[in-house]
Design an enzyme around this catalytic site. Structure first.
Site, PDB file in Angstrom:
ATOM      1  N   ASP A 165     -12.374  -2.527   4.502  1.00 22.61           N
ATOM      2  CA  ASP A 165     -11.766  -1.311   5.040  1.00 22.61           C
ATOM      3  C   ASP A 165     -10.695  -1.621   6.087  1.00 22.61           C
ATOM      4  O   ASP A 165     -10.385  -2.784   6.365  1.00 22.61           O
ATOM      5  CB  ASP A 165     -12.865  -0.411   5.609  1.00 22.61           C
ATOM      6  CG  ASP A 165     -12.702   1.047   5.207  1.00 22.61           C
ATOM      7  OD1 ASP A 165     -11.553   1.482   5.000  1.00 22.61           O
ATOM      8  OD2 ASP A 165     -13.724   1.750   5.097  1.00 22.61           O
ATOM      9  N   TRP A 200      -6.175   2.284   2.271  1.00 27.32           N
ATOM     10  CA  TRP A 200      -5.834   3.693   2.020  1.00 27.32           C
ATOM     11  C   TRP A 200      -4.387   3.893   1.577  1.00 27.32           C
ATOM     12  O   TRP A 200      -3.810   4.962   1.777  1.00 27.32           O
ATOM     13  CB  TRP A 200      -6.120   4.557   3.245  1.00 27.32           C
ATOM     14  CG  TRP A 200      -7.324   4.166   4.014  1.00 27.32           C
ATOM     15  CD1 TRP A 200      -8.578   3.906   3.506  1.00 27.32           C
ATOM     16  CD2 TRP A 200      -7.428   3.965   5.422  1.00 27.32           C
ATOM     17  NE1 TRP A 200      -9.439   3.565   4.509  1.00 27.32           N
ATOM     18  CE2 TRP A 200      -8.765   3.597   5.707  1.00 27.32           C
ATOM     19  CE3 TRP A 200      -6.528   4.074   6.482  1.00 27.32           C
ATOM     20  CZ2 TRP A 200      -9.213   3.321   6.986  1.00 27.32           C
ATOM     21  CZ3 TRP A 200      -6.973   3.809   7.765  1.00 27.32           C
ATOM     22  CH2 TRP A 200      -8.298   3.445   8.001  1.00 27.32           C
ATOM     23  N   GLY A 201      -3.778   2.877   1.001  1.00 29.01           N
ATOM     24  CA  GLY A 201      -2.414   3.020   0.518  1.00 29.01           C
ATOM     25  C   GLY A 201      -1.353   2.965   1.592  1.00 29.01           C
ATOM     26  O   GLY A 201      -0.190   3.297   1.342  1.00 29.01           O
ATOM     27  N   GLU A 203       1.178   1.213   4.578  1.00 24.46           N
ATOM     28  CA  GLU A 203       2.061   0.054   4.764  1.00 24.46           C
ATOM     29  C   GLU A 203       2.566  -0.525   3.435  1.00 24.46           C
ATOM     30  O   GLU A 203       2.664  -1.740   3.276  1.00 24.46           O
ATOM     31  CB  GLU A 203       1.347  -1.024   5.596  1.00 24.46           C
ATOM     32  CG  GLU A 203       0.928  -0.529   6.983  1.00 24.46           C
ATOM     33  CD  GLU A 203       0.241  -1.587   7.819  1.00 24.46           C
ATOM     34  OE1 GLU A 203       0.622  -2.774   7.705  1.00 24.46           O
ATOM     35  OE2 GLU A 203      -0.687  -1.234   8.581  1.00 24.46           O
ATOM     36  N   ASP A 222      -9.171   8.769   1.482  1.00 29.47           N
ATOM     37  CA  ASP A 222     -10.542   8.971   1.015  1.00 29.47           C
ATOM     38  C   ASP A 222     -10.655  10.224   0.146  1.00 29.47           C
ATOM     39  O   ASP A 222     -10.036  11.252   0.421  1.00 29.47           O
ATOM     40  CB  ASP A 222     -11.493   9.097   2.195  1.00 29.47           C
ATOM     41  CG  ASP A 222     -11.691   7.788   2.928  1.00 29.47           C
ATOM     42  OD1 ASP A 222     -11.263   6.745   2.408  1.00 29.47           O
ATOM     43  OD2 ASP A 222     -12.268   7.815   4.032  1.00 29.47           O
TER      44      ASP A 222
END
Length: 359
Positions: A165, A200-201, A203, A222
């Site tokens: 994460d 989480w997609g 950068e 999420d």
């Protein structure tokens, strides 16, 4: 010796252990012997189950074993669901004096190695969770600064899959460096561990994620057990079809299929309908996404079981060519939402998904 004066030089000098240091529970000759044991990432999207969507922090050894047994009895393994993954909240709130992570003795009284052995005995692969930051998203110890130690710990326990994460990062905008560091740690751990990156997609992850050795990566935020959340994720992937390929698949998050507003990511006043779950599962399959179930397997009804083990849908998701899908523009006047999604399949077949996300 590493002579480059940069952040990588610090990483190289500090994190590549020398001859005789313990790794994976024993002695080894040198780093290069272990580097030759690089894990081979999946040629097809990984499939399995993850504890987070339904159970959050309410996890235990008993729950994980009951879930694995239910998956075995209901034929999930034969359908390709191979990973049983524990998400956040499994460990103690602080590391021990040696800096090592330890499982919560109340939740996991026999420890992770014993649990992993039981999962393996059932024929499944065992997955765990950590975080690139100083703390996990649920405020447990993260792997920042301990990447190589944690990777060796996971290897010693018999872990086959690591979800990684992106909470509580000490520096912004450096995900590429930290994910590459854990990727290298896993490569040198002495065990093949599938690296599931989860930032989480952010950068522009699709531009650099394959440099980390990850076998799958999250390209979305999420998911929640609500139709709007699923729709937002599905639509967000339209410009990202070209960022998923064998060896590193685009992860659209764990499925909420079959949750019926029961669990950790439930949202809204009304549960989703079976038809809405059919749309979600069909989209994930035609998109060629990893299929990580998130409902309570033990309580799954017959309709949901038939859906997630549907031979035709799974064959599309697991098609050996693993080609990217596309949206035919002639059938798609409103580019804000997909109406038709197509995908070329092995054997000269073509998969077509007709979907209405508006009503």
């Amino acid at each position: 010796p590493c002579m480059i004066q940069s952040d990588f030089a610090v990483f190289c000098a500090f994190f590549l252990p020398g001859k005789g240091e313990e790794r994976g529970g024993g002695e080894y000759e040198n780093s290069f012997a272990y580097e030759r044991r690089m894990p081979v990432n999946a040629a097809l999207p990984p499939m399995g189950w993850n504890s987070w969507n339904t159970f959050g922090g309410d996890i235990s050894e008993q729950l994980i074993l009951e879930t694995a047994c239910a998956m075995k009895e209901k034929g999930y393994l034969e359908k390709g669901y191979r990973y049983v993954v524990i998400d956040d909240c499994w460990c103690l709130h602080e590391r021990d004096e040696a800096g090592r992570l330890g499982p919560d003795p109340i939740k996991f009284p026999r420890g992770m190695k014993a649990l992993a052995e039981d999962i393996h005995a059932l024929g499944f692969r065992f997955g765990m969770y950590s975080c690139a930051g100083t703390r996990t998203c649920a405020d447990y110890p993260g792997s920042y600064g301990h990447e190589f130690l944690d990777a060796r710990t996971f290897a010693r326990w018999g872990v086959d899959f690591l979800k990684y994460d992106y909470c509580d990062m000490p520096f912004a905008g450096q995900a590429e460096f930290y994910y590459r560091r854990m990727g290298q740690a896993l490569r040198l751990s002495g065990r093949d561990i599938l690296f599931s990156a989860c930032n989480w997609g952010s950068e522009d992850v699709w531009r650099w994620i394959r440099t980390t050795g990850a076998g799958m990566y999250r390209s979305t935020g999420d998911i929640f057990d609500a139709f709007g959340s699923m729709k937002e994720i599905a639509v967000s992937q339209l410009p990202r079809f070209d960022t998923s390929a064998p060896g590193c698949f685009n992860d659209m998050d764990m499925l909420t299929v079959g949750m019926y507003r029961q669990g950790n990511v439930a949202r809204g006043d009304a549960a989703q309908t079976f038809d809405e779950y059919r749309i979600q599962f069909a989209l994930w399959c035609v998109y060629g996404a990893p299929l990580m179930l998130g409902c309570d397997i033990r309580k799954m009804d017959r309709d949901i079981l038939a859906l997630v083990t549907n031979k035709e849908l799974l064959a599309i998701d697991q098609d050996p060519l693993a080609l990217q899908p596309y949206a035919p523009e002639t059938c798609w006047p409103d580019k804000a939402e997909p109406r038709v999604v197509a995908r070329l399949l092995d054997g000269k077949d073509l998969a077509l998904l007709f979907v209405n996300l508006r009503s």
